[in-house]
Design an enzyme around this catalytic site. Structure first.
Site, PDB file in Angstrom:
ATOM      1  N   GLY A   4       0.822  -1.217   0.000  1.00  0.00           N
ATOM      2  CA  GLY A   4       0.000   0.000   0.000  1.00  0.00           C
ATOM      3  C   GLY A   4       0.848   1.256   0.000  1.00  0.00           C
ATOM      4  O   GLY A   4       2.081   1.208  -0.158  1.00  0.00           O
ATOM      5  N   PHE A   5       0.187   2.364   0.185  1.00  0.00           N
ATOM      6  CA  PHE A   5       0.837   3.680   0.135  1.00  0.00           C
ATOM      7  C   PHE A   5       1.928   3.796   1.215  1.00  0.00           C
ATOM      8  O   PHE A   5       3.126   3.899   0.908  1.00  0.00           O
ATOM      9  CB  PHE A   5      -0.263   4.746   0.282  1.00  0.00           C
ATOM     10  CG  PHE A   5       0.198   6.090   0.732  1.00  0.00           C
ATOM     11  CD1 PHE A   5       1.253   6.745   0.093  1.00  0.00           C
ATOM     12  CD2 PHE A   5      -0.431   6.728   1.800  1.00  0.00           C
ATOM     13  CE1 PHE A   5       1.665   8.004   0.526  1.00  0.00           C
ATOM     14  CE2 PHE A   5      -0.023   7.984   2.221  1.00  0.00           C
ATOM     15  CZ  PHE A   5       1.026   8.621   1.599  1.00  0.00           C
ATOM     16  N   ASP A  61       0.659  -9.026   1.570  1.00  0.00           N
ATOM     17  CA  ASP A  61      -0.445  -8.156   1.142  1.00  0.00           C
ATOM     18  C   ASP A  61      -1.428  -8.978   0.312  1.00  0.00           C
ATOM     19  O   ASP A  61      -1.006  -9.872  -0.431  1.00  0.00           O
ATOM     20  CB  ASP A  61       0.131  -7.002   0.288  1.00  0.00           C
ATOM     21  CG  ASP A  61      -0.759  -5.777   0.280  1.00  0.00           C
ATOM     22  OD1 ASP A  61      -1.902  -5.893  -0.200  1.00  0.00           O
ATOM     23  OD2 ASP A  61      -0.323  -4.721   0.751  1.00  0.00           O
ATOM     24  N   ILE A  87      -0.711 -17.116   9.529  1.00  0.00           N
ATOM     25  CA  ILE A  87       0.475 -17.439   8.734  1.00  0.00           C
ATOM     26  C   ILE A  87       1.653 -17.682   9.691  1.00  0.00           C
ATOM     27  O   ILE A  87       1.683 -17.100  10.785  1.00  0.00           O
ATOM     28  CB  ILE A  87       0.810 -16.299   7.733  1.00  0.00           C
ATOM     29  CG1 ILE A  87       1.871 -16.743   6.722  1.00  0.00           C
ATOM     30  CG2 ILE A  87       1.213 -15.020   8.447  1.00  0.00           C
ATOM     31  CD1 ILE A  87       1.971 -15.873   5.497  1.00  0.00           C
ATOM     32  N   TYR A  97     -14.363   0.900  10.342  1.00  0.00           N
ATOM     33  CA  TYR A  97     -12.933   1.238  10.403  1.00  0.00           C
ATOM     34  C   TYR A  97     -12.556   1.679  11.812  1.00  0.00           C
ATOM     35  O   TYR A  97     -11.615   1.142  12.417  1.00  0.00           O
ATOM     36  CB  TYR A  97     -12.649   2.349   9.392  1.00  0.00           C
ATOM     37  CG  TYR A  97     -11.204   2.762   9.284  1.00  0.00           C
ATOM     38  CD1 TYR A  97     -10.257   1.942   8.674  1.00  0.00           C
ATOM     39  CD2 TYR A  97     -10.777   3.997   9.777  1.00  0.00           C
ATOM     40  CE1 TYR A  97      -8.931   2.329   8.563  1.00  0.00           C
ATOM     41  CE2 TYR A  97      -9.452   4.392   9.657  1.00  0.00           C
ATOM     42  CZ  TYR A  97      -8.535   3.561   9.050  1.00  0.00           C
ATOM     43  OH  TYR A  97      -7.211   3.956   8.938  1.00  0.00           O
ATOM     44  N   THR A 135      -2.127  11.201   6.374  1.00  0.00           N
ATOM     45  CA  THR A 135      -0.805  11.160   5.754  1.00  0.00           C
ATOM     46  C   THR A 135      -0.965  11.253   4.235  1.00  0.00           C
ATOM     47  O   THR A 135      -1.926  10.714   3.683  1.00  0.00           O
ATOM     48  CB  THR A 135      -0.092   9.854   6.145  1.00  0.00           C
ATOM     49  OG1 THR A 135       0.000   9.815   7.572  1.00  0.00           O
ATOM     50  CG2 THR A 135       1.300   9.760   5.571  1.00  0.00           C
ATOM     51  N   ARG A 194      -9.612  10.190  -1.218  1.00  0.00           N
ATOM     52  CA  ARG A 194      -9.075  11.030  -0.153  1.00  0.00           C
ATOM     53  C   ARG A 194      -8.862  12.449  -0.668  1.00  0.00           C
ATOM     54  O   ARG A 194      -8.680  12.681  -1.862  1.00  0.00           O
ATOM     55  CB  ARG A 194      -7.771  10.435   0.393  1.00  0.00           C
ATOM     56  CG  ARG A 194      -8.089   9.388   1.449  1.00  0.00           C
ATOM     57  CD  ARG A 194      -6.861   8.896   2.156  1.00  0.00           C
ATOM     58  NE  ARG A 194      -6.358   7.698   1.525  1.00  0.00           N
ATOM     59  CZ  ARG A 194      -5.463   6.900   2.091  1.00  0.00           C
ATOM     60  NH1 ARG A 194      -4.984   7.164   3.271  1.00  0.00           N
ATOM     61  NH2 ARG A 194      -5.043   5.822   1.472  1.00  0.00           N
TER      62      ARG A 194
HETATM   63  P1  NAD Z   1      -3.419   1.509   1.695  1.00  0.00           P
HETATM   64  O1  NAD Z   1      -4.815   1.125   1.385  1.00  0.00           O
HETATM   65  O2  NAD Z   1      -2.630   2.176   0.623  1.00  0.00           O
HETATM   66  O3  NAD Z   1      -2.590   0.266   2.235  1.00  0.00           O
HETATM   67  C1  NAD Z   1      -3.175  -0.780   2.939  1.00  0.00           C
HETATM   68  C2  NAD Z   1      -2.587  -2.078   2.387  1.00  0.00           C
HETATM   69  O4  NAD Z   1      -3.162  -3.175   3.125  1.00  0.00           O
HETATM   70  C3  NAD Z   1      -2.913  -2.312   0.918  1.00  0.00           C
HETATM   71  O5  NAD Z   1      -1.756  -2.686   0.230  1.00  0.00           O
HETATM   72  C4  NAD Z   1      -3.947  -3.442   0.948  1.00  0.00           C
HETATM   73  O6  NAD Z   1      -3.937  -4.216  -0.224  1.00  0.00           O
HETATM   74  C5  NAD Z   1      -3.534  -4.191   2.193  1.00  0.00           C
HETATM   75  N1  NAD Z   1      -4.630  -4.974   2.778  1.00  0.00           N
HETATM   76  C6  NAD Z   1      -5.904  -4.567   3.033  1.00  0.00           C
HETATM   77  N2  NAD Z   1      -6.617  -5.558   3.582  1.00  0.00           N
HETATM   78  C7  NAD Z   1      -5.768  -6.626   3.691  1.00  0.00           C
HETATM   79  C8  NAD Z   1      -5.918  -7.955   4.166  1.00  0.00           C
HETATM   80  N3  NAD Z   1      -7.087  -8.377   4.653  1.00  0.00           N
HETATM   81  N4  NAD Z   1      -4.850  -8.784   4.118  1.00  0.00           N
HETATM   82  C9  NAD Z   1      -3.653  -8.359   3.615  1.00  0.00           C
HETATM   83  N5  NAD Z   1      -3.464  -7.106   3.136  1.00  0.00           N
HETATM   84  C10 NAD Z   1      -4.507  -6.252   3.173  1.00  0.00           C
HETATM   85  O7  NAD Z   1      -3.488   2.448   2.993  1.00  0.00           O
HETATM   86  P2  NAD Z   1      -2.361   3.293   3.696  1.00  0.00           P
HETATM   87  O8  NAD Z   1      -2.765   4.701   3.614  1.00  0.00           O
HETATM   88  O9  NAD Z   1      -1.033   2.881   3.210  1.00  0.00           O
HETATM   89  O10 NAD Z   1      -2.561   2.811   5.208  1.00  0.00           O
HETATM   90  C11 NAD Z   1      -1.708   1.845   5.819  1.00  0.00           C
HETATM   91  C12 NAD Z   1      -2.112   1.671   7.272  1.00  0.00           C
HETATM   92  O11 NAD Z   1      -2.015   2.923   7.970  1.00  0.00           O
HETATM   93  C13 NAD Z   1      -3.566   1.196   7.449  1.00  0.00           C
HETATM   94  O12 NAD Z   1      -3.618   0.281   8.501  1.00  0.00           O
HETATM   95  C14 NAD Z   1      -4.303   2.458   7.824  1.00  0.00           C
HETATM   96  O13 NAD Z   1      -5.434   2.174   8.617  1.00  0.00           O
HETATM   97  C15 NAD Z   1      -3.243   3.221   8.602  1.00  0.00           C
HETATM   98  N6  NAD Z   1      -3.496   4.670   8.556  1.00  0.00           N
HETATM   99  C16 NAD Z   1      -3.318   5.370   7.406  1.00  0.00           C
HETATM  100  C17 NAD Z   1      -3.592   6.742   7.391  1.00  0.00           C
HETATM  101  C18 NAD Z   1      -3.404   7.569   6.156  1.00  0.00           C
HETATM  102  O14 NAD Z   1      -3.649   8.791   6.203  1.00  0.00           O
HETATM  103  N7  NAD Z   1      -2.969   7.035   5.044  1.00  0.00           N
HETATM  104  C19 NAD Z   1      -4.059   7.374   8.551  1.00  0.00           C
HETATM  105  C20 NAD Z   1      -4.245   6.594   9.691  1.00  0.00           C
HETATM  106  C21 NAD Z   1      -3.947   5.248   9.694  1.00  0.00           C
HETATM  107  N1  UDP Z   2     -13.148  15.937   1.334  1.00  0.00           N
HETATM  108  C1  UDP Z   2     -13.611  16.938   0.466  1.00  0.00           C
HETATM  109  N2  UDP Z   2     -13.613  16.653  -0.870  1.00  0.00           N
HETATM  110  C2  UDP Z   2     -13.156  15.478  -1.390  1.00  0.00           C
HETATM  111  C3  UDP Z   2     -12.665  14.487  -0.496  1.00  0.00           C
HETATM  112  C4  UDP Z   2     -12.678  14.756   0.851  1.00  0.00           C
HETATM  113  O1  UDP Z   2     -14.031  18.027   0.887  1.00  0.00           O
HETATM  114  O2  UDP Z   2     -13.172  15.309  -2.625  1.00  0.00           O
HETATM  115  C5  UDP Z   2     -13.142  16.226   2.785  1.00  0.00           C
HETATM  116  C6  UDP Z   2     -13.791  15.143   3.648  1.00  0.00           C
HETATM  117  O3  UDP Z   2     -15.181  15.361   3.732  1.00  0.00           O
HETATM  118  C7  UDP Z   2     -13.081  15.363   4.971  1.00  0.00           C
HETATM  119  C8  UDP Z   2     -11.675  15.813   4.557  1.00  0.00           C
HETATM  120  O4  UDP Z   2     -11.793  16.288   3.219  1.00  0.00           O
HETATM  121  O5  UDP Z   2     -13.703  16.376   5.706  1.00  0.00           O
HETATM  122  C9  UDP Z   2     -10.633  14.702   4.631  1.00  0.00           C
HETATM  123  O6  UDP Z   2     -11.129  13.584   3.913  1.00  0.00           O
HETATM  124  P1  UDP Z   2     -10.283  12.243   3.715  1.00  0.00           P
HETATM  125  O7  UDP Z   2     -11.225  11.220   3.167  1.00  0.00           O
HETATM  126  O8  UDP Z   2      -9.053  12.544   2.934  1.00  0.00           O
HETATM  127  O9  UDP Z   2      -9.791  11.850   5.185  1.00  0.00           O
HETATM  128  P2  UDP Z   2     -10.582  11.495   6.531  1.00  0.00           P
HETATM  129  O10 UDP Z   2     -11.966  12.076   6.452  1.00  0.00           O
HETATM  130  O11 UDP Z   2     -10.585  10.006   6.612  1.00  0.00           O
HETATM  131  O12 UDP Z   2      -9.764  12.166   7.567  1.00  0.00           O
END
Ligand code: NAD
Ligand code: UDP
Length: 319
Positions: A10-11, A31, A61, A143, A173, A184
């Site tokens: 993932g990201f 993944d 696993i 979630y 992030t 997002r």
């Molecule tokens: P992402 O969706 O890009 O990455 C998540 C990865 O997990 C993906 O590669 C997906 O294929 C894999 N995945 C999902 N379900 C799975 C499963 N059942 N088994 C194996 N792999 C699985 O998201 P991200 O933004 O990289 O987030 C990574 C982690 O960080 C997540 O746990 C997310 O909740 C947490 N997080 C992210 C943010 C953010 O802003 N990006 C904020 C808070 C928490």
């Molecule tokens: N949002 C928006 N336009 C979009 C996508 C998101 O105004 O096209 C808003 C959304 O309603 C939220 C904020 O931007 O208030 C952040 O949304 P995101 O889904 O990125 O993150 P999260 O809500 O999970 O923090």
């Protein structure tokens, strides 16, 4: 060390894998590629120190590693609400299986928790001792509550079985390799602006978020994993709070876009404000973010520029 990253396709996981490989570690990415992509790690596949396993964390696993970063979970509202039961299962069963694995092989395990465990917070900024304001039955609950149970499991396994745990509460992030179509705000606004399409503002744009650049976040995760005698939970995020409207305006300015802002209804349970108090991370990990939104956003714009030219507009995106 030998290090397992669930969700490493993932990201955030792909940036973490890249950084750990650069530091000379053996990395196993596990993944199911539900929301991640091989494209995120294609540039790493030539590395002999990387192994990739297609596996779903809902199933157990057995592996031999020293550290486990448990990141597997869809992270954007569009993705995690598409299959809410699976989202809960991924958080809960994924936590149980990674904790059991850590117990069996005496590994340290880090959970990627989230600011969403604070829900629509009544305390501002959010400190780690705030218990949150979360709807148990809304569309975001799969979630938020899944991640809350995962934290509970981590601390129960720690108390009962002495597992060496770390819990990071990650705030919004952003960075290159964010998924283009996960809805997002940063990816939506940048792609819309690059295409001169309307920028979709949910609500009046006065709601706030605090955006952390992915390199800073990865640095915080690695510091947390490797510090001694500190479990967390600890907030990892950038305390620079911005209104969503100001993010739209900055994006338009940086892309020199002709886009106009259009207003859409606010999604249900969308938190109004969010800003981490990072004094604990600063104290315990000697960590704080270094990349401002003004410096980080142009890197995302550069990443999305070719994608904006070669993919379908957002309003025709795959569902
Ligand atoms: P992402 O969706 O890009 O990455 C998540 C990865 O997990 C993906 O590669 C997906 O294929 C894999 N995945 C999902 N379900 C799975 C499963 N059942 N088994 C194996 N792999 C699985 O998201 P991200 O933004 O990289 O987030 C990574 C982690 O960080 C997540 O746990 C997310 O909740 C947490 N997080 C992210 C943010 C953010 O802003 N990006 C904020 C808070 C928490
Ligand atoms: N949002 C928006 N336009 C979009 C996508 C998101 O105004 O096209 C808003 C959304 O309603 C939220 C904020 O931007 O208030 C952040 O949304 P995101 O889904 O990125 O993150 P999260 O809500 O999970 O923090």
């Amino acid at each position: 060390m030998k290090i397992l990253i669930t969700g490493g396709g993932g990201f955030i996981g792909s940036h973490l894998a890249e950084r750990l490989l650069n530091e000379g570690h053996n990395v196993i990415i596990l993944d199911n590629f539900h929301t991640g992509s091989r494209d995120n790690i294609r540039h790493l596949l030539h590395n002999d120190f990387l192994e990739v396993i297609r596996h779903d964390v809902v199933d157990p696993i057995a592996l031999e590693v020293d550290q486990i970063y448990n990141l597997a979970c869809p992270a954007s509202p569009i993705h995690y609400q598409r299959s809410p039961m699976k989202t809960v299962l991924t958080s809960v069963m994924g936590a149980i299986h990674m904790l059991s694995l850590a117990r069996d092989i005496h590994a340290r395990v880090l959970q990627a928790s989230t600011s969403e465990i604070y829900g629509d917070p009544l305390q501002h900024p959010q400190k780690e001792d705030y218990w949150g304001n979360v709807n148990t039955i809304g569309p975001r609950s799969c979630y938020d509550e899944g991640k809350r149970v995962a934290e509970t499991l981590f601390f129960d396994y720690h108390r009962e079985a002495g597992i060496d745990i770390r819990v990071a509460r990650i705030f919004n992030t952003y960075g290159p390799r964010m998924c283009a179509y996960d809805g997002r705000v940063v990816s939506n606004f940048v792609l819309q602006a690059l295409r001169n399409e309307p920028i979709t503002m949910f609500g009046d744009g006065s709601q706030t978020r605090s955006f952390c650049y992915v390199d800073d976040l990865v640095d915080g995760l690695i510091r947390l994993m490797n510090c001694q005698d500190f479990t967390g939970p600890v907030n990892l995020g950038n305390p620079d709070e911005r209104s969503i409207k100001s993010v739209a305006e900055l994006t338009i300015e940086l892309t020199k876009s002709r886009s106009e802002i259009v207003y859409r209804p606010m999604p249900q349970d969308d938190p109004l404000r969010r800003r981490p108090d990072i004094s604990l991370a600063t104290r315990a990990l000697n960590w704080q973010p270094t990349v401002s939104l003004e410096d980080g956003l142009p890197r995302v714009i550069d990443y999305f520029r070719p994608i904006a030219e070669h993919t379908a507009p957002l309003n025709k995106r795959p569902t």
